[in-house]
Scaffold this motif. Structure first.
Motif, mmCIF file in Angstrom:
data_model
loop_
_atom_site.group_PDB
_atom_site.id
_atom_site.type_symbol
_atom_site.label_atom_id
_atom_site.label_comp_id
_atom_site.label_asym_id
_atom_site.label_seq_id
_atom_site.Cartn_x
_atom_site.Cartn_y
_atom_site.Cartn_z
ATOM 1 N N UNK A 149 -1.044 0.176 -3.995
ATOM 2 C CA UNK A 149 -1.435 -0.265 -2.544
ATOM 3 C C UNK A 149 -0.705 -1.445 -2.007
ATOM 4 N N UNK A 150 -0.639 -2.491 -2.738
ATOM 5 C CA UNK A 150 -0.126 -3.527 -2.116
ATOM 6 C C UNK A 150 1.592 -3.249 -2.059
ATOM 7 N N UNK A 151 2.124 -2.790 -2.950
ATOM 8 C CA UNK A 151 3.466 -2.531 -2.780
ATOM 9 C C UNK A 151 3.681 -1.615 -1.552
ATOM 10 N N UNK A 152 2.850 -0.548 -1.378
ATOM 11 C CA UNK A 152 3.040 0.213 -0.521
ATOM 12 C C UNK A 152 3.101 -0.512 1.029
ATOM 13 N N UNK A 153 1.974 -1.420 1.100
ATOM 14 C CA UNK A 153 1.695 -2.356 2.296
ATOM 15 C C UNK A 153 2.834 -3.134 2.634
ATOM 16 N N UNK A 154 3.631 -3.776 1.448
ATOM 17 C CA UNK A 154 4.590 -4.509 1.728
ATOM 18 C C UNK A 154 5.877 -3.684 2.165
ATOM 19 N N UNK A 155 6.059 -2.427 1.764
ATOM 20 C CA UNK A 155 7.214 -1.587 2.460
ATOM 21 C C UNK A 155 6.781 -1.377 4.098
#
Ligand SMILES: N[C@@H](CCC(=O)N[C@@H](CS)C(=O)NCC(=O)O)C(=O)O
Length: 226
Positions: A84-90
């Motif tokens: 979820x955090x990596x996705x939010x960064x993207x």
């Protein structure tokens, strides 16, 4: 699912969804929209009559980022990281890519050299945020082996900057090495090259020549260069 996609060949946001649809083999019908004379019914699909937009089994959805995520979800395409955090960064940087695209448009429409330089500096600064941020730390979803939705968000801008090269210089003399390498890698991909019409370069230059007539970029362009 029946998907009708409303697109325009010269629109960078449309190119984003065309790349994703091709990459994920999303079956759809493409309906071309003339931006100079948009049909009144388009506002029923997209409230500001912008493209890209689509109807999925009759349900209207608009905005390239949302459409790209829809395609990714439908195909379970893995074009965003699972974390979820990596996705939010993207997602945050996909949003930032809109600012890069908008500054590029300001460069193209600048009426004189001074306005052009202000817009160009803004563009370089927004690209430098990628350079010093996610590209430097090798964040997930940025310029990796697989095509990601961040890659797709930036590919149309890189395509357009490349088409102006030799006529108008947008890249700085030094710096942005990671961004430039990213641009080179994306533009080599068949799915990116094939996401625009064969005659895109002259079409794009002619479009700018007319849209930004008399401006800094238009007066420096050789429309018959291809
Ligand atoms: N944020 C939107 C932007 C779409 C957009 O601005 N599309 C342009 C064409 S490139 C458009 O339809 N503009 C409406 C106009 O020209 O008035 C997206 O990502 O889909």
């Amino acid at each position: 699912m029946d998907i009708e996609l409303f697109v325009n060949d010269l629109c960078p946001y449309c190119q984003r969804v065309v790349i994703t649809a091709r990459h994920l083999n999303i079956a759809h019908r493409a309906t071309p929209i003339n931006l100079a004379s948009r049909p009144a019914w388009l506002s029923e699909v997209s409230p500001q009559s912008t493209v890209p937009a689509l109807r999925a089994d009759g349900v209207a959805i608009f905005d390239s980022s949302v459409i790209n995520e829809l395609f990714n979800d439908l195909a379970q395409g893995g074009m965003l990281p699972a974390d979820p955090v990596d996705k939010g960064v993207c997602r945050a940087w996909i949003n930032h890519s809109g600012q890069c695209q908008s500054l590029f448009t300001q460069c193209c429409l600048a009426q004189d050299a001074a306005a052009f330089e202000i817009a160009r500096k803004g563009l370089i600064d927004t690209l430098n945020a990628f350079e010093q941020g996610p590209l430097q730390r090798g964040a997930r979803g940025f310029d990796g082996a697989d095509l990601s939705l961040v890659d797709v968000a930036m590919a149309p801008l890189f395509t357009r900057i490349a088409h102006l090269e030799g006529q108008v210089t947008l890249w700085p003399e030094t710096g942005l090495e990671r961004v430039r390498a990213w641009s080179d890698r994306l533009r080599e991909k068949a799915v990116v090259r094939e996401s625009v019409p064969e005659k895109f370069a002259p079409m794009f230059r002619m479009f700018l020549k007319n849209r930004a007539a008399g401006g800094h970029v238009a007066t420096r362009m050789n429309v018959g260069a291809d």
